[in-house]
Design a protein around this motif. Structure first.
Motif, mmCIF file in Angstrom:
data_model
loop_
_atom_site.group_PDB
_atom_site.id
_atom_site.type_symbol
_atom_site.label_atom_id
_atom_site.label_comp_id
_atom_site.label_asym_id
_atom_site.label_seq_id
_atom_site.Cartn_x
_atom_site.Cartn_y
_atom_site.Cartn_z
ATOM 1 N N VAL A 7 -16.752 33.633 28.759
ATOM 2 C CA VAL A 7 -17.306 32.283 28.782
ATOM 3 C C VAL A 7 -18.704 32.334 28.178
ATOM 4 C CG1 VAL A 7 -18.118 30.407 30.226
ATOM 5 C CG2 VAL A 7 -16.028 31.597 30.813
ATOM 6 N N PRO A 12 -17.880 32.593 19.382
ATOM 7 C CA PRO A 12 -17.125 31.362 19.548
ATOM 8 C C PRO A 12 -15.617 31.520 19.386
ATOM 9 C CG PRO A 12 -18.952 31.061 18.034
ATOM 10 C CD PRO A 12 -18.937 32.491 18.386
ATOM 11 N N ASP A 13 -15.219 32.242 18.364
ATOM 12 C CA ASP A 13 -13.793 32.283 18.080
ATOM 13 C C ASP A 13 -13.024 32.991 19.180
ATOM 14 O OD1 ASP A 13 -14.237 30.920 15.795
ATOM 15 O OD2 ASP A 13 -14.499 32.715 14.586
ATOM 16 N N LEU A 16 -13.385 32.047 25.785
ATOM 17 C CA LEU A 16 -12.318 31.337 26.485
ATOM 18 C C LEU A 16 -12.386 29.848 26.202
ATOM 19 C CD1 LEU A 16 -9.985 31.195 28.420
ATOM 20 C CD2 LEU A 16 -11.593 31.352 30.328
ATOM 21 N N ALA A 17 -13.591 29.280 26.151
ATOM 22 C CA ALA A 17 -13.725 27.845 25.878
ATOM 23 C C ALA A 17 -13.102 27.489 24.533
ATOM 24 C CB ALA A 17 -15.196 27.444 25.911
ATOM 25 N N SER A 18 -13.405 28.249 23.514
ATOM 26 C CA SER A 18 -12.867 27.958 22.178
ATOM 27 C C SER A 18 -11.361 28.138 22.133
ATOM 28 C CB SER A 18 -13.515 28.880 21.138
ATOM 29 O OG SER A 18 -14.848 28.511 20.923
ATOM 30 N N ARG A 19 -10.902 29.214 22.748
ATOM 31 C CA ARG A 19 -9.464 29.471 22.716
ATOM 32 C C ARG A 19 -8.714 28.385 23.478
ATOM 33 N NH1 ARG A 19 -9.318 34.252 25.835
ATOM 34 N NH2 ARG A 19 -7.065 34.132 25.651
ATOM 35 N N LEU A 20 -9.263 27.978 24.625
ATOM 36 C CA LEU A 20 -8.610 26.937 25.417
ATOM 37 C C LEU A 20 -8.626 25.601 24.662
ATOM 38 C CD1 LEU A 20 -7.292 25.977 28.041
ATOM 39 C CD2 LEU A 20 -9.577 25.710 29.023
ATOM 40 N N ARG A 21 -9.772 25.297 24.045
ATOM 41 C CA ARG A 21 -9.890 24.053 23.282
ATOM 42 C C ARG A 21 -8.845 23.988 22.169
ATOM 43 N NH1 ARG A 21 -12.297 24.063 18.922
ATOM 44 N NH2 ARG A 21 -13.819 25.675 19.387
ATOM 45 N N LEU A 22 -8.756 25.055 21.383
ATOM 46 C CA LEU A 22 -7.808 25.073 20.280
ATOM 47 C C LEU A 22 -6.372 24.971 20.778
ATOM 48 C CD1 LEU A 22 -9.544 27.753 18.085
ATOM 49 C CD2 LEU A 22 -9.055 25.409 17.400
ATOM 50 N N ALA A 23 -6.075 25.685 21.840
ATOM 51 C CA ALA A 23 -4.711 25.660 22.374
ATOM 52 C C ALA A 23 -4.343 24.256 22.832
ATOM 53 C CB ALA A 23 -4.586 26.649 23.528
ATOM 54 N N VAL A 24 -5.283 23.582 23.492
ATOM 55 C CA VAL A 24 -5.005 22.245 24.009
ATOM 56 C C VAL A 24 -4.858 21.237 22.873
ATOM 57 C CG1 VAL A 24 -6.072 20.319 25.256
ATOM 58 C CG2 VAL A 24 -5.973 22.581 26.301
ATOM 59 N N VAL A 25 -5.746 21.315 21.883
ATOM 60 C CA VAL A 25 -5.668 20.394 20.748
ATOM 61 C C VAL A 25 -4.313 20.530 20.060
ATOM 62 C CG1 VAL A 25 -6.550 19.968 18.425
ATOM 63 C CG2 VAL A 25 -8.137 20.193 20.344
ATOM 64 N N ASN B 28 -7.175 17.036 26.695
ATOM 65 C CA ASN B 28 -7.439 16.683 25.301
ATOM 66 C C ASN B 28 -8.321 15.432 25.223
ATOM 67 O OD1 ASN B 28 -6.667 17.064 22.327
ATOM 68 N ND2 ASN B 28 -6.113 14.941 22.692
ATOM 69 N N ILE B 114 -20.483 25.460 18.778
ATOM 70 C CA ILE B 114 -19.511 25.930 19.754
ATOM 71 C C ILE B 114 -20.195 26.632 20.912
ATOM 72 C CG2 ILE B 114 -17.518 27.418 20.125
ATOM 73 C CD1 ILE B 114 -16.601 26.772 17.375
ATOM 74 N N GLU B 118 -20.795 23.029 23.175
ATOM 75 C CA GLU B 118 -19.549 23.009 23.932
ATOM 76 C C GLU B 118 -19.875 23.235 25.402
ATOM 77 O OE1 GLU B 118 -16.214 25.894 23.283
ATOM 78 O OE2 GLU B 118 -15.482 24.190 22.146
ATOM 79 N N LEU B 121 -17.277 22.197 28.595
ATOM 80 C CA LEU B 121 -16.164 23.085 28.938
ATOM 81 C C LEU B 121 -16.680 24.423 29.450
ATOM 82 C CD1 LEU B 121 -13.188 23.526 29.110
ATOM 83 C CD2 LEU B 121 -13.123 23.997 26.659
ATOM 84 N N LEU B 125 -15.803 26.038 33.041
ATOM 85 C CA LEU B 125 -15.209 27.369 33.127
ATOM 86 C C LEU B 125 -16.085 28.311 33.942
ATOM 87 C CD1 LEU B 125 -13.952 27.721 29.441
ATOM 88 C CD2 LEU B 125 -12.535 27.432 31.477
ATOM 89 N N VAL B 140 -3.489 30.475 27.622
ATOM 90 C CA VAL B 140 -3.780 30.191 26.215
ATOM 91 C C VAL B 140 -2.892 31.038 25.304
ATOM 92 C CG1 VAL B 140 -5.505 30.457 24.394
ATOM 93 C CG2 VAL B 140 -6.137 29.377 26.567
ATOM 94 N N ASP B 144 -0.304 29.385 22.756
ATOM 95 C CA ASP B 144 -0.405 29.682 21.327
ATOM 96 C C ASP B 144 0.945 30.150 20.789
ATOM 97 O OD1 ASP B 144 -3.035 28.977 21.217
ATOM 98 O OD2 ASP B 144 -3.829 31.009 21.242
#
Lengths: 149, 149
Positions: A7, A12-13, A16-25, B28, B114, B118, B121, B125, B140, B144
């Motif tokens: 966290v 960023p990539d 957990l925040a980024s991974r969760l965001r991308l997964a949800v989107v 989302n 990010i 961000e 989030l 978290l 996640v 994915d």
DNA sequence: TATTGTTATACTCTATAACTATA
DNA sequence: TATAGTTATAGAGTATAACAATA
């Protein structure tokens, strides 16, 4: 702040925040696309599902539960009313408010649609292991709490 | 089909599919709302993030990775180009294709936005236990895979 | 002819602001 | 005056269809 689970790790990539965001989107996009052409959008289905779970609600209560503003919910309700999937009646004690609840066709649709037409997600979930479904189930509880549910 | 975790159990409100769908729809919405007024939408941020992770890509590859159609990605790329956050250059061997990649300002934005903006989030978290973050992290990975990533 | 990318167009989702009716 | 709901309007996000350039 740093945690073993990345966290706010500054990467960023991989955070957990980024991974969760991308997964949800992406899952949201996929789920919306799955509903194209079914006559009831994912947003509408979500409202129907909440009415099914909670019973009669005022439009304002339904908006709050869905996490949208009242005007947005007004449009969703109008569309579902048009489809005959809900009823509106006056509030017994407050003339400003209204009560909305599923109609019989609406209740039937919820049961039929969610259990039958939600095939894509059901199928993906069925392909997972029991352990993986357990992870998702626990994740849902956590996400619900994070979004105030 | 029936599983202990209620996949297709016929009880829509409690099935894993329904619960996951509702959780994703609401998270989302919340995440999109968090980005209102930041100048870069969640969709745009998602594309920037993928470019940051993957490096130079053709628009078609980026569209595929994001799970959208090419015309949709064309618009996202045009907006990010307008903001100066990416560069376009010709493909070395195929005149039909192009290459897009982050510009220096784009790369800076990804890192700054990010990790800094961000905040919502990240904060949610950070309030979780280490075990809960582990659950989300594993979820996640599963999501994915379900969405073809 | 097939593929990549873009433009044209339309629909859904959601918000804020303004309006109406009631408290 | 404050609140519940609706209507008006606008912007983001995405899709399909049509087009242009290249393979």
């Amino acid at each position: 702040m740093r945690y073993a689970n990345e966290v706010g790790s500054g990467y960023p990539d991989g955070s957990l925040a980024s991974r969760l965001r991308l997964a949800v989107v992406r899952l949201n996009r996929t789920l919306r696309a799955q509903r194209a052409g079914t006559g009831v959008s994912l947003t509408q289905l979500s409202a129907l599902s909440t009415l099914h779970k909670c019973g009669a609600l005022t439009p304002g209560e339904l908006a709050w539960k869905e996490g949208v503003r009242r005007p947005s919910m007004s449009r969703v309700i109008a569309a579902l009313d048009e489809l005959g999937y809900l009823r509106r009646r006056p509030h017994p004690t407050d003339g400003r408010q209204a009560i909305v609840e599923l109609s019989e066709p609406g209740a039937e649709f919820v049961l039929a649609d969610i259990s039958a037409r939600e095939a894509w997600l059901d199928k993906r979930l069925a392909e997972l292991s029991e352990q993986e479904r357990e992870v998702l189930s626990r994740a849902v509880v956590i996400i619900d709490r994070m979004t105030g549910r």
